[in-house]
Design an enzyme around this catalytic site. Structure first.
Site, PDB file in Angstrom:
ATOM      1  N   SER A 261      -7.636   4.152   9.664  1.00  0.00           N
ATOM      2  CA  SER A 261      -8.588   4.224   7.871  1.00  0.00           C
ATOM      3  C   SER A 261      -7.513   3.131   7.249  1.00  0.00           C
ATOM      4  CB  SER A 261      -8.401   5.999   7.814  1.00  0.00           C
ATOM      5  OG  SER A 261      -9.093   6.011   6.825  1.00  0.00           O
TER       6      SER A 261
ATOM      7  N   LYS B  41      -8.719  -0.932   5.492  1.00  0.00           N
ATOM      8  CA  LYS B  41      -8.510  -1.569   4.464  1.00  0.00           C
ATOM      9  C   LYS B  41      -7.768  -2.612   3.916  1.00  0.00           C
ATOM     10  CE  LYS B  41      -8.888   2.791   2.666  1.00  0.00           C
ATOM     11  NZ  LYS B  41      -8.888   3.869   3.389  1.00  0.00           N
TER      12      LYS B  41
ATOM     13  N   ARG C 211     -14.272  13.567   8.368  1.00  0.00           N
ATOM     14  CA  ARG C 211     -13.108  13.826   9.510  1.00  0.00           C
ATOM     15  C   ARG C 211     -12.683  15.551   8.764  1.00  0.00           C
ATOM     16  NH1 ARG C 211      -9.444   9.136   9.154  1.00  0.00           N
ATOM     17  NH2 ARG C 211      -7.865  11.157   9.205  1.00  0.00           N
TER      18      ARG C 211
ATOM     19  N   HIS D 218       0.720  -1.382   0.340  1.00  0.00           N
ATOM     20  CA  HIS D 218      -0.210   0.121  -0.181  1.00  0.00           C
ATOM     21  C   HIS D 218       0.616   1.338   0.218  1.00  0.00           C
ATOM     22  CE1 HIS D 218      -3.166   3.214   1.077  1.00  0.00           C
ATOM     23  NE2 HIS D 218      -2.590   3.467   1.900  1.00  0.00           N
TER      24      HIS D 218
ATOM     25  N   ASP E  50     -14.878   3.450   7.562  1.00  0.00           N
ATOM     26  CA  ASP E  50     -14.281   4.762   7.146  1.00  0.00           C
ATOM     27  C   ASP E  50     -14.658   4.905   6.988  1.00  0.00           C
ATOM     28  OD1 ASP E  50     -11.253   5.302   7.082  1.00  0.00           O
ATOM     29  OD2 ASP E  50     -12.001   4.185   4.811  1.00  0.00           O
TER      30      ASP E  50
END
Length: 444
Positions: free
Chosen positions: A183, A187, A168, A82, A161
């Protein structure tokens, strides 16, 4: 259990129990807890922070709020990569087939771009015929058959999320390390990976602008991975200037193919080898990062990584011929060269400005509803350290047909101003700043 009591508890600096965090996330997802109370709790977290255990509990609660992929039918250790997002971040397009060619199963769920950072799904969709949608069963079957699959995130992955991030975004609580880390990791955990390699960008083109903040975020995410039973490594990579030489969807796919053909820019190749080496170690295909790098280099030089890319593209309905001839990709025929206003050396390129220029050309989204043009973007002709003469090209803008000359002139000026030209060659800037694992921080 009352929401107001949990807001006050966090406001006063106390830890919340796992059941209390689950109560908040489940209640908010179902609409039983209103926005104003959740915003108050998020602000309390912003100022008071969360412990490693709390952050892990929050991550798991958000992951469990929607669909969770069960990848246990896939043979081997599923290792995901990621990136926190950057400019010209073409890594997945190269790294997914590269790691798969070395025997690491890559079952990756990716997102679309927003703002000046690009999205892997958009890039892949610039390949003629390529589909990023498939059933979980087909996803698993493809990884077992071909070693790699990349799909878009489903509509019901981590709905908590999505809802909390939107809140947010409008309440000034985005820049909270525990909330950012949970967050991202929610995922990854929902996507079913056994091990996770994180590419945490730092610099002007990254979400985290300073090395200190990038390390803090990386430590928080590695801690979550450790707490939730996933082997996790984070690599802090430089994003002061764009990675590689292309910013834009089809342009980046073209660059990825050239890289797999052995003709890639040094910074992109080194980033892929570094991240890939950790994927191989976590996937138990190598005993050390050095051994893993040697394996990956051999896969590049032998053509096995390129062959795996073509196999992967064909498996998802795309035209594998782009792996032999990247000119088959649809790149805009309207282009403008941005000249150097003076001679000298490129001392710095402000990554964010290049990313914003590409977005103005139509390569990125200002909002989630924006329609992008896959054929446009910015090609960098000079990188930091390169010499240039006055009037020679710094970059090329690929523009859509309907773009006004006035807009093109403005974008060209923006790109020109993103380049700092100086009389002396600059010092070499580090590409990899730090590596974070459960054993701590190391500086290569």
């Amino acid at each position: 259990m009352r929401t107001v009591d949990l807001i006050q508890k966090k406001r006063d600096g106390h830890e919340l129990a796992r059941e209390e965090i689950q109560f908040l996330i489940e209640g908010y997802t179902k609409g039983e807890i209103p926005d104003y109370q959740m915003a108050a709790w998020a602000m309390a977290v912003f100022f008071r922070g969360m412990s490693a255990r709390e952050t892990a509990d929050l991550t798991l609660a958000m992951a469990a709020s929607g669909d969770m992929l069960d990848l246990s039918p896939i043979l081997g250790i599923k290792t995901d990569k990621h990136s926190t997002g950057g400019v010209g971040d073409t890594v997945t397009l190269v790294l997914a087939p590269l790691a798969a060619s070395a025997g690491v199963p890559v079952a990756k769920m990716s997102g679309r771009g927003l703002g000046h950072t690009g999205g892997t799904i958009d890039k892949l969709e610039s390949i003629p015929g390529f589909s990023t949608e498939m059933s979980p069963e087909d996803f698993i079957r493809q990884v077992n058959t071909h070693g790699v699959a990349v799909i878009g995130q489903s509509g019901n992955i981590t709905p908590a999320d999505k809802k909390l991030y939107s809140l947010r975004d409008v309440t000034g609580t985005v820049n909270s390390i525990p909330l950012i880390a949970s967050s991202i990791m929610s995922k990854k955990i929902a996507a079913g990976a056994d091990a996770i390699v994180l590419d945490v960008k730092t610099g002007s083109g990254a979400f985290m602008k300073t090395l200190e903040d990038s390390i803090r975020l990386a430590e928080a995410m590695v801690s979550i991975g450790t707490e939730t039973g996933r082997e996790t490594v984070a690599v802090i990579t430089d994003m002061e200037e764009p990675l590689g030489t292309a910013v834009g969807n089809a342009l980046e796919v073209r660059l990825a193919v050239e890289t797999l053909q052995g003709k890639g820019p040094a910074d992109l190749v080194e980033t892929c080898l570094t991240l890939g080496s950790h994927m191989l170690v976590l996937g138990v295909k190598a005993d050390s990062a050095e051994e893993a790098k040697d394996i990956l280099k051999s896969k590049l030089s032998s053509g096995e990584a390129l062959a795996k890319f073509k196999e992967f593209v064909a498996a998802q309905g795309g035209d594998p011929a782009v792996g032999d001839d990247p000119n088959l990709l649809q790149v805009s025929s309207r282009h403008v060269t941005v000249p150097a206003p003076r001679g000298g050396y490129v001392g710095h390129i402000t990554a964010e400005e290049i990313g914003l220029a590409a977005m103005e050309l139509g390569a990125g989204r200002e909002t989630k509803e924006s329609v992008i043009d896959l054929s446009v973007g910015v090609q960098l002709l000079r990188k930091t350290g390169d010499a240039v003469q006055e009037g020679e090209g710094l970059a090329v803008l690929y523009a859509k047909e309907g773009q006004s000359q006035e807009a093109l002139d403005r974008i060209a000026k923006r790109v020109q101003n993103a380049y700092l030209l100086q009389d002396e060659a600059p010092e070499h800037r580090k590409l990899v700043h730090a590596v974070i694992s459960k054993n701590g921080v190391s500086y290569p």
